[in-house]
Design an enzyme around this catalytic site. Structure first.
Site, PDB file in Angstrom:
ATOM      1  N   ASP A  25      72.917  49.634  36.278  1.00  0.00           N
ATOM      2  CA  ASP A  25      73.652  50.729  35.592  1.00  0.00           C
ATOM      3  C   ASP A  25      73.267  52.115  35.883  1.00  0.00           C
ATOM      4  O   ASP A  25      74.076  52.819  36.219  1.00  0.00           O
ATOM      5  CB  ASP A  25      73.396  50.714  33.913  1.00  0.00           C
ATOM      6  CG  ASP A  25      71.983  50.348  33.671  1.00  0.00           C
ATOM      7  OD1 ASP A  25      71.309  49.744  34.180  1.00  0.00           O
ATOM      8  OD2 ASP A  25      71.672  50.858  32.580  1.00  0.00           O
TER       9      ASP A  25
ATOM     10  N   SER B 264      64.525  46.974  21.479  1.00  0.00           N
ATOM     11  CA  SER B 264      64.365  47.465  19.815  1.00  0.00           C
ATOM     12  C   SER B 264      64.344  49.035  19.977  1.00  0.00           C
ATOM     13  O   SER B 264      64.717  49.573  18.892  1.00  0.00           O
ATOM     14  CB  SER B 264      63.565  46.599  19.098  1.00  0.00           C
ATOM     15  OG  SER B 264      62.055  46.791  19.831  1.00  0.00           O
TER      16      SER B 264
ATOM     17  N   ASP C 164      72.028  50.253  27.200  1.00  0.00           N
ATOM     18  CA  ASP C 164      71.803  49.782  25.677  1.00  0.00           C
ATOM     19  C   ASP C 164      72.682  50.604  24.797  1.00  0.00           C
ATOM     20  O   ASP C 164      73.020  50.083  23.611  1.00  0.00           O
ATOM     21  CB  ASP C 164      70.163  50.240  25.799  1.00  0.00           C
ATOM     22  CG  ASP C 164      69.385  49.418  26.825  1.00  0.00           C
ATOM     23  OD1 ASP C 164      70.052  48.339  26.994  1.00  0.00           O
ATOM     24  OD2 ASP C 164      68.171  49.725  26.956  1.00  0.00           O
TER      25      ASP C 164
END
Length: 379
Positions: free
Chosen positions: A24, A118, A162
């Protein structure tokens, strides 16, 4: 004026990629998916300028700060700093000052330190909470861009994958020099392909023809580019690579271009849905892991072992996900094999490693593709 309570914000977060790893930030598309594990924040706007953060997990200590003087310590990646990244991103995007504070309670079941991002989930969650509590609005695309940028406050240099999947779920200049491109302006491998106007398959042939498999020394790179070592360090290399003594340009470029091609193949198979779709997708996932392991070298023996075990007990495809060098794997398992798959992987990997009768619930779990971010308002 009455208060508005934002009771439960839910952010259903990425399991990484069924396909597309470490490409990415090279300019290529990836195919991540959101999963059922989520991050939740309950928030109450207050009239004082104090930002008060608490976590349902007692290992994460409470934190408070002035909403108008946010300081983020890059040397200490404590949990609250990721919240501050999202908060500060919204604050700076709108040029806000004299803010009132919030009382926030954070909860979630995304396994920490597992490669499931996370930390990015918390940044995104904080950004959306702040946006909503202040009565502001942005498109999902704009919010994803802000959160990707704001995570860099703590030193993370991600490519935006993300953050994009959170909200939207429903180096290479040697090559350019050899192809007589204006290599000084090219920062990503995708730009080399775009300027040459060739396919990914053709780029793989160019890599084979242009780069050698043996690692390049800084001196050899300088000879190829016609520059001094000092120019290489100051103009091209990032601060954390200035002392590197060898560069595997062939391997890294081959991974990026082949992985980008696999993403397109994965998407095409999903759209066409042939009868053997699971087998074809699994094969692409397996090829991806081999490339991550051998070409990008971002795997580790434990991940390789877990991938082999998952394939042995019924996974059609299995690969590392997240950044790698540890973390976790993602496996494609037919529903009818799921129960035996989980039991066998538990015994073959987790029980033999730590001797426990069962892994932690967060270490081995089944999930389905989920949706993106949600906001629940309670008057």
């Amino acid at each position: 004026m009455g208060k508005t309570r934002l009771s439960n914000f839910v952010e259903i977060y990425s399991l990484g990629n069924p396909q597309g790893e470490h490409i990415d930030y090279c300019g290529y598309s990836v195919l991540p998916m959101a999963v059922e594990q989520d991050m939740l924040i309950a928030v109450e706007p207050v009239q004082t300028p104090t930002l008060q953060l608490a976590n349902t997990n007692p290992i994460y200590l409470d934190f408070s700060a002035c909403a108008n003087d946010i300081q983020i310590d890059q040397t200490k990646p404590l949990w609250h700093n990721y919240f501050l990244c999202g908060f500060k991103g919204i604050q700076e995007h709108f040029g806000l000052s004299n803010l009132t504070g919030m009382n926030c309670l954070v909860d979630g079941n995304i396994p920490p330190n597992s490669g499931l991002s996370s930390s990015s989930a918390l940044v995104c969650c904080a950004g959306l909470v702040t946006l909503t509590a202040l009565g502001l609005s942005l498109s999902k695309v704009e919010l994803a861009k802000i959160c990707a940028k704001s995570e860099r406050y703590i030193g993370t240099q991600g490519g935006g994958m993300d953050q994009s999947i959170s909200f939207l779920a429903e180096e290479g200049t040697l090559l350019a020099k050899q192809k007589n491109l204006r290599w000084g302006t090219i920062l990503r491998l995708e730009e080399v392909q775009a300027q040459l106007g060739v396919s990914l398959e053709e780029m793989l042939l160019i890599v084979e023809d242009t780069l050698h498999p043996a690692a390049y020394s800084p001196e050899e790179i300088c000879r190829c580019l016609g520059m001094s070592l000092e120019e290489l360090r100051t103009q091209i290399l990032s601060p954390n690579t200035q002392d590197v003594l060898s560069f595997k340009l062939y391997q890294r470029a081959k991974h990026v271009y082949s992985e980008a091609a696999r993403v397109l193949q994965f998407k095409k198979i999903c759209e066409e849905a042939p009868a053997n779709i699971v087998q074809l997708l699994g094969e692409l996932m397996n090829q991806s892991h081999v490339s991550c392991r051998d070409m990008y070298e971002c795997s580790c023996p434990e991940l390789d072992q877990l991938v082999d075990i998952c394939r042995k007990f019924g996974a059609q495809g299995s690969r590392l996900t997240g950044a790698g060098w540890g973390g976790c794997t993602v496996s494609l398992v037919p529903a009818e094999k799921l129960s035996s798959f989980l039991a066998n992987v538990q015994e073959a990997y987790y029980q033999r490693i730590d001797g426990s009768s069962a892994p932690e619930k967060q270490s081995l779990f089944a999930t389905k593709p989920g949706g993106g971010a949600l906001v629940f308002l309670e008057a």
